[in-house]
Design a protein around this motif. Structure first.
Motif, PDB file in Angstrom:
ATOM      1  N   ILE A 369      19.946  -4.452  -1.933  1.00  0.00           N
ATOM      2  CA  ILE A 369      20.427  -3.583  -2.786  1.00  0.00           C
ATOM      3  C   ILE A 369      19.990  -2.126  -2.447  1.00  0.00           C
ATOM      4  O   ILE A 369      19.071  -1.744  -2.375  1.00  0.00           O
ATOM      5  N   GLU A 370      20.962  -1.068  -2.568  1.00  0.00           N
ATOM      6  CA  GLU A 370      20.650   0.484  -2.503  1.00  0.00           C
ATOM      7  C   GLU A 370      20.636   0.888  -3.633  1.00  0.00           C
ATOM      8  O   GLU A 370      21.662   0.954  -4.133  1.00  0.00           O
ATOM      9  N   MET A 371      19.500   1.275  -4.143  1.00  0.00           N
ATOM     10  CA  MET A 371      19.256   1.708  -5.488  1.00  0.00           C
ATOM     11  C   MET A 371      19.709   3.053  -5.640  1.00  0.00           C
ATOM     12  O   MET A 371      18.905   4.092  -5.767  1.00  0.00           O
ATOM     13  N   ASN A 372      20.945   3.221  -5.827  1.00  0.00           N
ATOM     14  CA  ASN A 372      21.624   4.406  -6.250  1.00  0.00           C
ATOM     15  C   ASN A 372      21.711   4.846  -7.863  1.00  0.00           C
ATOM     16  O   ASN A 372      22.812   4.795  -8.331  1.00  0.00           O
ATOM     17  N   LEU A 373      20.659   4.786  -8.219  1.00  0.00           N
ATOM     18  CA  LEU A 373      20.751   4.824  -9.816  1.00  0.00           C
ATOM     19  C   LEU A 373      19.771   6.364  -9.937  1.00  0.00           C
ATOM     20  O   LEU A 373      18.776   6.568  -9.004  1.00  0.00           O
ATOM     21  N   PHE A 374      19.905   6.856 -10.940  1.00  0.00           N
ATOM     22  CA  PHE A 374      19.264   8.080 -11.516  1.00  0.00           C
ATOM     23  C   PHE A 374      17.902   7.780 -11.959  1.00  0.00           C
ATOM     24  O   PHE A 374      17.440   6.482 -12.102  1.00  0.00           O
ATOM     25  N   GLN A 375      16.635   8.829 -11.940  1.00  0.00           N
ATOM     26  CA  GLN A 375      15.544   8.709 -12.299  1.00  0.00           C
ATOM     27  C   GLN A 375      15.300   7.886 -13.802  1.00  0.00           C
ATOM     28  O   GLN A 375      16.085   7.972 -14.599  1.00  0.00           O
ATOM     29  N   GLY A 376      14.451   6.959 -13.715  1.00  0.00           N
ATOM     30  CA  GLY A 376      14.262   6.207 -15.059  1.00  0.00           C
ATOM     31  C   GLY A 376      13.547   5.196 -14.867  1.00  0.00           C
ATOM     32  O   GLY A 376      13.556   4.614 -13.600  1.00  0.00           O
ATOM     33  N   LEU A 377      13.344   4.153 -15.977  1.00  0.00           N
ATOM     34  CA  LEU A 377      12.664   2.863 -15.873  1.00  0.00           C
ATOM     35  C   LEU A 377      13.870   1.745 -16.233  1.00  0.00           C
ATOM     36  O   LEU A 377      14.503   1.970 -17.337  1.00  0.00           O
ATOM     37  N   TYR A 378      13.938   0.816 -15.624  1.00  0.00           N
ATOM     38  CA  TYR A 378      14.997  -0.218 -15.501  1.00  0.00           C
ATOM     39  C   TYR A 378      14.325  -1.497 -15.663  1.00  0.00           C
ATOM     40  O   TYR A 378      13.412  -1.685 -14.885  1.00  0.00           O
ATOM     41  N   THR A 379      15.017  -2.238 -16.756  1.00  0.00           N
ATOM     42  CA  THR A 379      14.513  -3.762 -16.729  1.00  0.00           C
ATOM     43  C   THR A 379      15.277  -4.669 -15.826  1.00  0.00           C
ATOM     44  O   THR A 379      16.602  -4.310 -15.484  1.00  0.00           O
ATOM     45  N   VAL A 380      15.015  -5.621 -15.344  1.00  0.00           N
ATOM     46  CA  VAL A 380      15.735  -6.908 -14.407  1.00  0.00           C
ATOM     47  C   VAL A 380      16.041  -7.887 -14.953  1.00  0.00           C
ATOM     48  O   VAL A 380      14.943  -8.461 -15.452  1.00  0.00           O
ATOM     49  N   MET A 381      17.294  -8.562 -14.912  1.00  0.00           N
ATOM     50  CA  MET A 381      17.533  -9.729 -15.378  1.00  0.00           C
ATOM     51  C   MET A 381      17.876 -10.725 -14.271  1.00  0.00           C
ATOM     52  O   MET A 381      18.582 -10.142 -13.284  1.00  0.00           O
ATOM     53  N   VAL A 382      17.559 -11.787 -14.235  1.00  0.00           N
ATOM     54  CA  VAL A 382      18.048 -12.644 -13.029  1.00  0.00           C
ATOM     55  C   VAL A 382      18.580 -13.941 -13.836  1.00  0.00           C
ATOM     56  O   VAL A 382      18.239 -14.553 -14.772  1.00  0.00           O
ATOM     57  N   GLY A 383      19.593 -14.625 -12.797  1.00  0.00           N
ATOM     58  CA  GLY A 383      20.046 -15.803 -13.754  1.00  0.00           C
ATOM     59  C   GLY A 383      20.765 -16.719 -12.526  1.00  0.00           C
ATOM     60  O   GLY A 383      20.983 -16.414 -11.310  1.00  0.00           O
ATOM     61  N   ALA A 384      21.022 -17.966 -13.088  1.00  0.00           N
ATOM     62  CA  ALA A 384      21.858 -18.787 -12.056  1.00  0.00           C
ATOM     63  C   ALA A 384      22.898 -19.677 -12.977  1.00  0.00           C
ATOM     64  O   ALA A 384      22.580 -19.824 -14.142  1.00  0.00           O
ATOM     65  N   SER A 385      24.219 -19.557 -12.539  1.00  0.00           N
ATOM     66  CA  SER A 385      25.123 -20.105 -13.299  1.00  0.00           C
ATOM     67  C   SER A 385      26.360 -20.692 -12.601  1.00  0.00           C
ATOM     68  O   SER A 385      26.146 -20.934 -11.182  1.00  0.00           O
ATOM     69  N   ASP A 386      27.480 -21.268 -13.029  1.00  0.00           N
ATOM     70  CA  ASP A 386      28.553 -21.610 -12.387  1.00  0.00           C
ATOM     71  C   ASP A 386      29.202 -20.392 -11.751  1.00  0.00           C
ATOM     72  O   ASP A 386      28.967 -19.157 -11.893  1.00  0.00           O
ATOM     73  N   CYS A 387      30.170 -20.534 -10.684  1.00  0.00           N
ATOM     74  CA  CYS A 387      30.854 -19.622 -10.198  1.00  0.00           C
ATOM     75  C   CYS A 387      31.971 -19.205 -10.968  1.00  0.00           C
ATOM     76  O   CYS A 387      33.142 -19.481 -10.889  1.00  0.00           O
ATOM     77  N   GLN A 388      31.879 -17.940 -11.526  1.00  0.00           N
ATOM     78  CA  GLN A 388      32.734 -17.151 -12.131  1.00  0.00           C
ATOM     79  C   GLN A 388      32.596 -15.696 -11.826  1.00  0.00           C
ATOM     80  O   GLN A 388      31.522 -15.169 -11.321  1.00  0.00           O
ATOM     81  N   THR A 389      33.740 -14.911 -11.812  1.00  0.00           N
ATOM     82  CA  THR A 389      33.579 -13.293 -11.379  1.00  0.00           C
ATOM     83  C   THR A 389      32.619 -12.590 -12.464  1.00  0.00           C
ATOM     84  O   THR A 389      31.901 -11.770 -12.061  1.00  0.00           O
ATOM     85  N   GLU A 390      32.914 -13.042 -13.643  1.00  0.00           N
ATOM     86  CA  GLU A 390      32.174 -12.163 -14.963  1.00  0.00           C
ATOM     87  C   GLU A 390      30.985 -12.905 -15.244  1.00  0.00           C
ATOM     88  O   GLU A 390      30.002 -13.331 -14.591  1.00  0.00           O
ATOM     89  N   VAL A 391      31.216 -13.478 -16.583  1.00  0.00           N
ATOM     90  CA  VAL A 391      29.996 -14.248 -17.073  1.00  0.00           C
ATOM     91  C   VAL A 391      30.439 -15.773 -17.111  1.00  0.00           C
ATOM     92  O   VAL A 391      31.557 -16.150 -17.144  1.00  0.00           O
ATOM     93  N   GLY A 392      29.565 -16.574 -16.394  1.00  0.00           N
ATOM     94  CA  GLY A 392      29.670 -17.833 -16.051  1.00  0.00           C
ATOM     95  C   GLY A 392      29.952 -18.899 -17.326  1.00  0.00           C
ATOM     96  O   GLY A 392      29.615 -18.388 -18.375  1.00  0.00           O
ATOM     97  N   ASN A 393      30.625 -19.743 -17.072  1.00  0.00           N
ATOM     98  CA  ASN A 393      30.992 -21.060 -18.370  1.00  0.00           C
ATOM     99  C   ASN A 393      29.880 -21.470 -18.774  1.00  0.00           C
ATOM    100  O   ASN A 393      29.492 -21.932 -19.720  1.00  0.00           O
ATOM    101  N   ILE A 394      28.980 -21.908 -17.624  1.00  0.00           N
ATOM    102  CA  ILE A 394      27.869 -22.712 -17.566  1.00  0.00           C
ATOM    103  C   ILE A 394      26.439 -21.934 -17.256  1.00  0.00           C
ATOM    104  O   ILE A 394      26.590 -21.230 -16.187  1.00  0.00           O
TER     105      ILE A 394
END
Length: 434
Positions: A369-394
């Motif tokens: 990832i190229e971190m092109n974000l403005f200065q600040g503190l960011y939290t990170v979420m990671v996940g595994a799901s079925d294959c969907q473009t947006e939010v996975g069904n499973i």
């Protein structure tokens, strides 16, 4: 290098009573009845600061930072241990403490300066520098009760800064005032450090720690848990669980062998597993795929918690497949301090390929990832799901707040807003002459 501060084996014990009457009962029994619990705010703390050096002290709330400052400033006495200071000490713990609201700014310079142990003749010699630094002009003759908060801070810091002692003890006092005055304060302290003044700085501002300190110690539960360079200590601090000490031996790894004979062994760094176990957000999912670890590394594969805008980083997700999966995607999100998702993506979005996995596999999924974000503190979420473009069904596994990444303030700002978008500038002009 000559030492300015030497702290040796400092401890500080408080008595904690669950009920105010217990204190009275203990006192009336002349100590024969114990109704308190011992609380050790500091435990065998030792460090030193050399002349011309800035030592940073960082740690989560309750780590013992305020207590050590009060002990060094002699507003508290330690239970045991010794402190040796070589030269005059000024503590910038609460700017303006001791100012009388009815007195003018000028009168408060003299009264506060004398309370700090400086003579009237010395203060007269510094008076013009103090007034000029404060930029208060004629307001210096007005009662401080009429000052705005910014004017109050300017006067207080100007007094403390221009006293030029051998040792400065500074806390979050420098975080007040407008940004221009803060810059002026830090520039002034930087000059004092160059001239040999020792500075002890306690702050939650990691940008200040990295840019201003020469050395940093981390406090946790009243103890020094590590000491080193600002960059190493800031990165280490972000890997600490708020309720426990720093994880030791972070070079150790947990190893899992994939059962298939043509696959390599996957090594899961210990700290990446700790990040998942100590995640501060919600975790959900049916656990058909279980996330075991997650970390962010730089181009040299060193785990990091800070980066600059535009830096190339890699987010690694380690997972175990608990049952055969025919459609699998890995995902991540970065959220700001308002918990707004500023950027999220998954592997299916990138190449439109469904991943297949079999029970027993250990997988390392990596996003560059190229971190092109403005200065600040960011939290990170990671996940595994079925294959969907947006939010996975499973949702197989979804872990919020497993780690953080702070984007540091750049030397030169090239954009404002939340994210950097690549842009170009053109200009044309025609001649107005006939």
């Amino acid at each position: 290098m000559e030492k300015a501060i030497e702290v040796k084996n400092i401890t500080k014990k408080y008595k904690r009573y669950s009920n105010p009457m217990h204190r009275l009962a203990e006192w009336m029994s002349a100590g024969s009845i114990k109704k308190h619990e011992d609380f050790w705010a500091l435990k065998d703390v030792s460090f030193s600061v050399s002349k011309g050096e800035c030592l940073g002290i960082i740690g989560h709330n309750g780590a013992g930072k305020s207590t050590i400052l009060k002990v060094l400033s002699k507003s508290l006495w330690p239970t045991s241990g010794s402190i040796v200071t070589h030269g005059n000490v000024v503590s910038l713990l609460e700017l303006g403490t001791g100012f009388h609201p009815e007195l003018s700014g000028l009168q408060n310079i003299y009264t506060s300066g004398k309370l700090l142990g400086f003579s009237e003749d010395y203060l007269k010699g510094k008076l013009q520098s103090i007034i000029e630094f404060s930029e208060l002009g004629d307001f210096i003759h007005q009662p401080v009760k009429s000052y705005s908060s910014g004017m109050y801070v300017r006067l207080a810091f100007s007094l403390f800064a221009n006293l030029e002692p051998d040792i400065y003890i500074v806390d979050e006092a420098l975080s007040v005032g407008d940004i221009f005055f803060q810059q002026k304060c830090f520039e002034f302290l930087r000059k004092l450090k160059e001239d040999g003044t020792a500075i002890l700085l306690v702050t939650h501002d990691m940008q200040t720690v990295k840019k201003f300190c020469d050395r940093v110690i981390i406090l946790s539960d009243g103890e020094v848990v590590d000491e080193g360079t600002p960059l190493d200590m800031v990165n280490l601090f972000y890997t600490m669980d708020k309720k426990s000490k720093t994880v030791q031996n972070t070079d150790n790894t947990y190893s899992y062998q994939i059962e298939t004979t043509n696959s390599p062994q996957i090594h899961i760094p210990l700290q990446s597993r700790v990040n998942i176990e100590n995640a501060m957000g919600i975790r959900r999912g049916n656990q058909d795929v279980k996330i075991l670890g997650a970390n962010i590394v730089d181009t040299d594969n060193n785990e990091i918690r800070t980066a600059d805008t535009g830096d190339l980083i890699t987010l690694n997700i380690y997972a175990e497949v608990m049952k055969d999966i025919s459609d699998l995607t890995f995902t991540f999100q970065f959220s700001d301090r308002h918990n707004t998702v500023v950027f999220g993506q998954n592997s299916y979005m990138l190449d439109k390929r469904k991943l297949k996995a079999i029970k027993g596999q250990i997988i390392k999924a990596s996003f560059e990832i190229e971190m092109n974000l403005f200065q600040g503190l960011y939290t990170v979420m990671v996940g595994a799901s079925d294959c969907q473009t947006e939010v996975g069904n499973i949702i197989y596994d979804w872990v919020e707040g497993c780690t953080t990444l702070e984007i540091m303030r750049p030397a030169w700002r090239t954009f404002h807003g939340v994210a950097y978008m690549n842009s170009k500038f053109y200009i044309e002009s025609n001649s107005m002459e006939e």
